[in-house]
Design a protein around this motif. Structure first.
Motif: not given
Ligand code: SAM
Length: 279
Positions: A27, A30, A55, A77, A103-104, A122
């Motif tokens: 995490q 942005l 995410g 998410e 989980d994506a 992201n």
């Molecule tokens: N998109 C948001 C931003 O740009 O501020 C958050 C970006 S952060 C780098 C990554 C996001 O992906 C987090 O909210 C995290 O919880 C989520 N995430 C991590 N692994 C994931 C998965 N396997 N499936 C879905 N979401 C996931």
């Protein structure tokens, strides 16, 4: 302070919902809505498209996508703590945002999307690369998406768009460029994120081509490039000798010097070799 969509600034959202960043979920958020709108614009015209966002976290990029006029956003998410923040965005954009908590890597998103579809994300580095490879290798081409607009750590972005003879050139470049146009559209310093990661990041935009850039059998191409780049400093006549005793003749028939190394061979060259091996 007013924002582009009248919702609270992301710092307030994070404070209100106590979204302390979790390292194990990658995490790095942005928080600048001008920046997230700029990233959303790199994905192209969203007005007639469903957008799959993976995410969304507290929703900065989600808000950018909606502010830029996405027809609909489906956000997947993993972290349930983000759901209340995403519910506020749903309320501000009625009927435009659907959220799946999962989980994506496991959720089947296709049932929830209507073409044309663009993917924007992201994501943590490891999940992003795994999803990219899946999206680039569907059972059938064309895939479900028109374009992928993805944040990566800069070094991975450079591997995706790399050309022969550079250090970054390898299987990921060949895989991405065989059936896509791939370019880096934005560079971001660590300070663009909260918390700031150790590395620089870049957004890559991939647009699918109607078919392969050069004809080749996917399995043969994949096998050849795996063997060639597993020993990237070796001459191809040596790294590919497992393909048969006549490999030197095959390389020559494909227009490749048997003494060349993997990193010198273009996508067109590898495809020519794959066709030669299929004979
Ligand atoms: N998109 C948001 C931003 O740009 O501020 C958050 C970006 S952060 C780098 C990554 C996001 O992906 C987090 O909210 C995290 O919880 C989520 N995430 C991590 N692994 C994931 C998965 N396997 N499936 C879905 N979401 C996931």
């Amino acid at each position: 302070m007013a924002t582009i969509d009248g919702l609270p600034p992301l710092r307030e959202v994070i404070r209100a919902h106590d979204l302390v960043a979790k390292k194990q979920l990658g995490q790095n958020f942005l928080l600048d809505l001008n920046l997230t709108a700029k990233i959303a614009r790199q994905a192209g015209d969203l007005s007639g498209c469903d957008v799959l966002e993976v995410g969304p976290g507290p929703g900065g990029l989600t808000r950018g996508l909606l502010a830029e006029g996405a027809r609909r956003v489906l956000a997947v998410e993993k972290d349930a703590r983000c759901l209340p923040a995403l519910a506020e965005i749903q309320a501000a954009y009625p009927g435009k945002l659907d959220v799946i908590n999962g989980d994506a890597l496991e959720v089947d998103v296709l049932a929830h999307l209507t073409p044309p579809i663009r993917v924007v994300a992201n994501l943590p580095y490891n999940v992003g690369t795994e999803l990219l490879i899946r999206w680039l290798t569907p059972a059938n081409w064309p895939p479900f998406w028109e374009s992928l607009t993805l944040m990566f750590q800069k070094e991975v972005a450079e591997r995706i768009v790399a050309k022969p003879k550079g250090d970054h050139y390898g299987r990921l470049a060949l895989l991405a460029q065989w059936r896509c146009e791939a370019k880096i559209v934005l560079h971001l310093p660590p300070e663009a994120f909260t918390p700031a990661p150790k590395v620089h990041s870049a957004v890559v935009h991939l647009t699918r081509l109607p078919g392969p850039r050069f004809p080749a059998d996917e399995k043969i191409l994949s096998r050849i490039t795996a063997m060639a780049f597993n020993q990237r400093r070796k001459m191809l006549r040596s790294s590919l000798k497992g393909l048969g005793p006549d490999i030197e003749a095959r390389l020559e028939a494909a227009g490749i010097a048997p003494t060349a190394r993997a990193e010198e061979i273009s996508l067109e060259g590898f495809c020519a070799l794959a066709r030669e091996m299929a004979k």
